[in-house]
Design an enzyme around this catalytic site. Structure first.
Site, PDB file in Angstrom:
ATOM      1  N   HIS A 106       0.840  -1.204   0.000  1.00 38.73           N
ATOM      2  CA  HIS A 106       0.000   0.000   0.000  1.00 38.73           C
ATOM      3  C   HIS A 106       0.869   1.246   0.000  1.00 38.73           C
ATOM      4  O   HIS A 106       0.659   2.173  -0.791  1.00 38.73           O
ATOM      5  CB  HIS A 106      -0.911  -0.032   1.226  1.00 38.73           C
ATOM      6  CG  HIS A 106      -1.777   1.170   1.400  1.00 38.73           C
ATOM      7  ND1 HIS A 106      -3.152   1.127   1.309  1.00 38.73           N
ATOM      8  CD2 HIS A 106      -1.482   2.464   1.676  1.00 38.73           C
ATOM      9  CE1 HIS A 106      -3.656   2.336   1.506  1.00 38.73           C
ATOM     10  NE2 HIS A 106      -2.647   3.159   1.751  1.00 38.73           N
ATOM     11  N   GLU A 107       1.870   1.273   0.897  1.00 40.66           N
ATOM     12  CA  GLU A 107       2.706   2.463   1.006  1.00 40.66           C
ATOM     13  C   GLU A 107       3.539   2.699  -0.241  1.00 40.66           C
ATOM     14  O   GLU A 107       3.634   3.812  -0.738  1.00 40.66           O
ATOM     15  CB  GLU A 107       3.615   2.353   2.233  1.00 40.66           C
ATOM     16  CG  GLU A 107       2.895   2.237   3.542  1.00 40.66           C
ATOM     17  CD  GLU A 107       1.837   3.305   3.733  1.00 40.66           C
ATOM     18  OE1 GLU A 107       1.931   4.372   3.127  1.00 40.66           O
ATOM     19  OE2 GLU A 107       0.907   3.057   4.514  1.00 40.66           O
TER      20      GLU A 107
ATOM     21  N   GLU B 213      -6.172   6.561  -2.437  1.00 41.50           N
ATOM     22  CA  GLU B 213      -6.155   5.559  -1.371  1.00 41.50           C
ATOM     23  C   GLU B 213      -6.601   4.191  -1.884  1.00 41.50           C
ATOM     24  O   GLU B 213      -6.030   3.161  -1.527  1.00 41.50           O
ATOM     25  CB  GLU B 213      -7.067   5.999  -0.226  1.00 41.50           C
ATOM     26  CG  GLU B 213      -6.378   6.817   0.837  1.00 41.50           C
ATOM     27  CD  GLU B 213      -5.259   6.044   1.516  1.00 41.50           C
ATOM     28  OE1 GLU B 213      -5.489   4.900   1.962  1.00 41.50           O
ATOM     29  OE2 GLU B 213      -4.152   6.576   1.603  1.00 41.50           O
TER      30      GLU B 213
ATOM     31  N   HIS C 218      -9.760   8.000   3.221  1.00 40.27           N
ATOM     32  CA  HIS C 218      -9.712   6.587   3.566  1.00 40.27           C
ATOM     33  C   HIS C 218     -11.100   5.952   3.552  1.00 40.27           C
ATOM     34  O   HIS C 218     -11.232   4.724   3.551  1.00 40.27           O
ATOM     35  CB  HIS C 218      -9.052   6.399   4.929  1.00 40.27           C
ATOM     36  CG  HIS C 218      -7.628   6.840   4.936  1.00 40.27           C
ATOM     37  ND1 HIS C 218      -7.269   8.145   5.150  1.00 40.27           N
ATOM     38  CD2 HIS C 218      -6.484   6.159   4.723  1.00 40.27           C
ATOM     39  CE1 HIS C 218      -5.960   8.252   5.074  1.00 40.27           C
ATOM     40  NE2 HIS C 218      -5.460   7.066   4.815  1.00 40.27           N
TER      41      HIS C 218
ATOM     42  N   HIS D  83       1.617   4.268  -3.018  1.00 46.68           N
ATOM     43  CA  HIS D  83       1.464   5.727  -2.975  1.00 46.68           C
ATOM     44  C   HIS D  83       2.587   6.406  -3.752  1.00 46.68           C
ATOM     45  O   HIS D  83       2.375   7.421  -4.428  1.00 46.68           O
ATOM     46  CB  HIS D  83       1.456   6.219  -1.535  1.00 46.68           C
ATOM     47  CG  HIS D  83       0.121   6.115  -0.869  1.00 46.68           C
ATOM     48  ND1 HIS D  83      -1.017   6.689  -1.386  1.00 46.68           N
ATOM     49  CD2 HIS D  83      -0.271   5.524   0.284  1.00 46.68           C
ATOM     50  CE1 HIS D  83      -2.049   6.446  -0.596  1.00 46.68           C
ATOM     51  NE2 HIS D  83      -1.620   5.737   0.417  1.00 46.68           N
TER      52      HIS D  83
END
Length: 734
Positions: free
Chosen positions: A422-423, A446, A510, A426
């Site tokens: 996920h990170e 997100e 989110h 980004h």
């Protein structure tokens, strides 16, 4: 970023828990976790060696903002295809679907580029940028800056540009140009349609005023030790409305939860009005805590080993040892065994993070042909053990790194596979579409990290952390063993939304990510009940109609292509539908089952029409958008719509979209009243939890009711202390 508490501007986080409401009298309990913005959870050397690691299992607002359409300007033949994409009909000469089900049309997919090949394409684009600007009809003061490039097997090149005007950066001026093998411009996707012609480039407002305003914006978000770390610079603000001369100021320090802050504030250089703000820090495995014993690529220097991955762009993993700044210390030791699987062993979380980065690199390279986040073969780096009891993780462009906290009590490091992916995603989004981290584009940002967090987990095929459509299920951020988010039914987390509605862009990113997560699940797996890798899902649709999935392998290719070649900084849900349809048409053909499935999956979350023209936004709707105040602990109020032009009875899947602004929805009883007075309870009093605002679509079996006549939405507040109003509601007949 993984979000948990809130700040108006935050790093890209992976996670977020349900909001915490203000404490009330004892008449009802309050759930933990609410804040004013959002909390998130998101982050060159010698010969390599593989290191084994062992594993020990870890313990367990106001009025709705309306959609703004993103501009898609297309040239020549592409204009015809685009028209078909936006209408859901294949009116242009469609590409035929490949004969073998699911195979991509030959040459349609982007090829794997080595860093050198990519650099050469960027050099060529840079050399031709003046001519390209002229071909696009840009003004004499406008210049293009090459940011990224992809190339398809058939020779089509997708070049992503930023823009300047009279030497000033144009925020929201980004665009993607597709050119054919013959070097002819085929299509253009722009973040804004507006001509870049600001009234002036001379500021009437002193830069000091913009600085003051930016600090006030940070203070309003309860920032800690805010300070300007990038002085106000003049820009052209073009992301929202008419291009305007403005200042962009960046405020550093820390967000209220201890996450580093990179708050960007845009101020009108003539009036001093705040035009926009966003947080650039986006919040979100060795011998690992979550993934068992795995192979890690490390580096040996003399008799010492360290967590440097020479096979993946030199990615390094550092130990911050509870610090909140700097790089920390590179994990190193006399052997090539890292950690013992326990969260109390500092190496274990380092192994998790290193493994997660390794998996994510391999996934993007092997599945999508991208070498590293920027496509240039250079690795990011990871930092673990950030802060003390820090329940978050985040990505930061400024350090080009992922950072992970250790969770509550420092017992659950946020380093599981899907969090790490996920990170890193980004970072990918930042270096491709650049989706603004606010509004609907922020929700899509997100969702993109959740989508690829999930697909990387499936790709890993790790028996200790099997692939699923749950986000953060390993890190126990809620303290009760439940995941942070659910892709099959996002609202199960108590705050995310299952479907699009007009006020979606006004909530935390989110939670506004929910509909896109839901879309991806439906496109991959379809609606209804099913069990995958031991996890049971039950995904419903907003229009009550079924969706047949096309498989995750196809869905992920569609989303990646749309992200990298169709989305821009201002893409919203409507434009995401357009972009994914365009991507699907290129990969599988506009007459394919995949193309129809994309239409149906979007309609199933209330964006656009079904492939047969029905359902979703393609049915006949009757709406009342007039505000109706709801008395506190008072009599029921109604809002009416008159249905006409229908024949026979209402359908068994009548869609009732409700948008109610209220400070505590548990107080409300909401009913649909048919023309003959029959009441259908949509939401009973005492249900809905401790959140505010009710924005959802219900499906009602109204087949016993005559369709034509006056229908009412009836709402009653049954307890004291909370107020609100009916903002709008809509009946849709598929």
């Amino acid at each position: 970023m993984f979000h948990r508490c809130a700040a108006a501007e935050h790093p890209h986080e992976v996670l977020r828990t349900a909001p915490v409401l203000p404490v009330r009298p004892t008449r009802r309990p309050v759930s933990p976790g609410r804040d004013t913005a959002a909390v998130q959870k998101e982050s060159v050397l010698r010969s390599s060696s593989h290191r084994r690691t062992s594993h020990t299992p870890s313990p367990t607002t106001s009025h709705s903002a309306r959609r703004k359409a993103a501009a898609v300007a297309l040239v020549g033949v592409s204009a015809l295809i685009a028209a078909a994409v936006q209408s859901g009909a294949a009116t242009a000469a469609p590409q035929q679907a490949p004969s073998a089900a699911g195979k991509v049309i030959p040459g349609a997919e982007s090829v794997k580029l080595t860093p050198a090949q990519r650099a050469e394409l960027i050099r060529q684009a840079d050399a031709a940028k003046t001519r390209t600007a002229k071909d696009l009809g840009l003004g004499a003061k406008e210049k293009l800056v090459v940011r990224d490039v992809l190339k398809d097997g058939d020779g089509t090149v997708h070049t992503r540009y930023e823009r300047t005007y009279d030497g000033l950066p144009v925020l929201g001026g980004d665009l993607v140009v597709d050119s054919t093998k013959a070097d002819a411009t085929e299509s253009v996707v722009k973040a804004t349609r507006a001509a870049i012609k600001p009234a002036t480039t001379t500021a009437a407002l002193p830069a000091a005023k913009a600085r003051t305003q930016a600090l006030k914006a940070a203070a309003a978000e309860n920032a800690k030790s805010p300070d300007v770390n990038r002085a106000p610079r003049k820009v052209i603000w073009a992301a929202d409305g008419k291009p305007t001369l403005a200042y962009e100021t960046v405020v550093g320090g820390f967000q209220h939860d201890g996450t580093p802050q990179e708050l960007h504030v845009v101020t009108d250089a003539a009036t001093g009005a705040k035009l926009f703000e966003w947080e650039a820090i986006e919040t979100g495995t060795g011998n690992t805590v979550y993934s068992g014993t795995v192979d890690l690529t490390t580096t040996q220097s003399g008799s010492t080993y360290n967590l440097t991955d020479g096979a993946r762009g030199g990615h390094k993993t550092y130990n911050l040892n509870r610090g909140t700044s700097g790089t920390g210390t590179l994990f190193s030791g006399p052997d090539d065994v890292w950690g013992n699987g326990s969260a109390s062993n500092l190496e274990s979380a380092g192994a998790d993070a290193h493994y997660g980065a390794q998996l994510t690199w391999d996934y993007y390279k092997n599945v999508h042909g991208r070498s590293g986040i920027k496509g240039d073969g250079v690795g990011a780096y990871s930092r673990v053990h950030y802060g003390n009891n820090y329940v978050n993780a985040f990505w930061s462009d400024s350090c080009f790194c992922m950072t992970y906290g250790d969770g509550s009590g420092n017992a659950n490091p946020l380093t599981a596979i899907d969090v790490a992916a996920h990170e890193m995603t980004h970072g990918l989004t930042s270096n491709t579409a650049g989706l603004n981290y606010t509004g609907e584009s922020g929700g899509l940002n997100e969702a993109t990290s959740d989508i690829f967090g999930s697909t990387v987990e499936f790709y890993a095929n790790n028996s200790s952390d099997v692939g699923d459509y749950l986000i953060g299920e390993e890190i126990d951020i809620n303290g009760d063993g439940t995941p942070l988010r659910y892709m099959d039914k996002p609202s199960k987390d108590g705050a995310s939304k299952d479907s699009w509605y007009s006020g979606l862009g006004s909530i935390d990113v989110h939670y506004s990510s929910g509909p896109a997560n839901h879309f991806f699940y439906l496109l991959s797996e379809g609606s209804g009940t099913k069990t995958i890798n031991g996890v049971t899902y039950n995904s419903a649709t907003s229009d009550g109609l079924p969706v047949t999935g096309i498989g995750r392998d196809k869905a992920e290719k569609i989303w990646f292509r749309a992200l990298t070649t169709k989305f821009t900084s201002t893409t919203n849900y409507a434009a995401a539908r357009t972009g994914t349809l365009a991507a699907t048409g290129e990969l599988y053909g506009t007459t394919s089952a995949e193309y129809k499935a994309v239409q149906d999956a979007w309609a199933a979350i209330a964006v656009g029409a079904r492939s047969d023209g029905g359902g979703g936004g393609g049915g006949t709707s009757f709406e009342n958008a007039a505000d109706v105040s709801i008395p506190d602990n008072g009599a029921a109020v109604t809002s009416s719509v008159t249905v006409s032009g229908r024949t026979g009875n209402a359908p068994s899947n009548l869609a009732v979209a409700v948008d109610i602004v209220h400070t505590y929805i548990g107080d409300l009883q909401v009913q649909l009243v048919a023309p003959d007075g029959t009441a259908y309870t949509l939401k009973a009093y005492g249900t809905g939890g401790s959140t505010d605002n009710l924005n959802t679509t219900y499906t009602v079996n109204a087949s016993s009711e005559v369709a034509n006549g006056v229908w009412q939405l009836r709402v009653q507040d049954n307890a004291a202390q909370d107020t609100g109003y009916i903002n709008s509601w809509k009946l849709t007949f598929p």
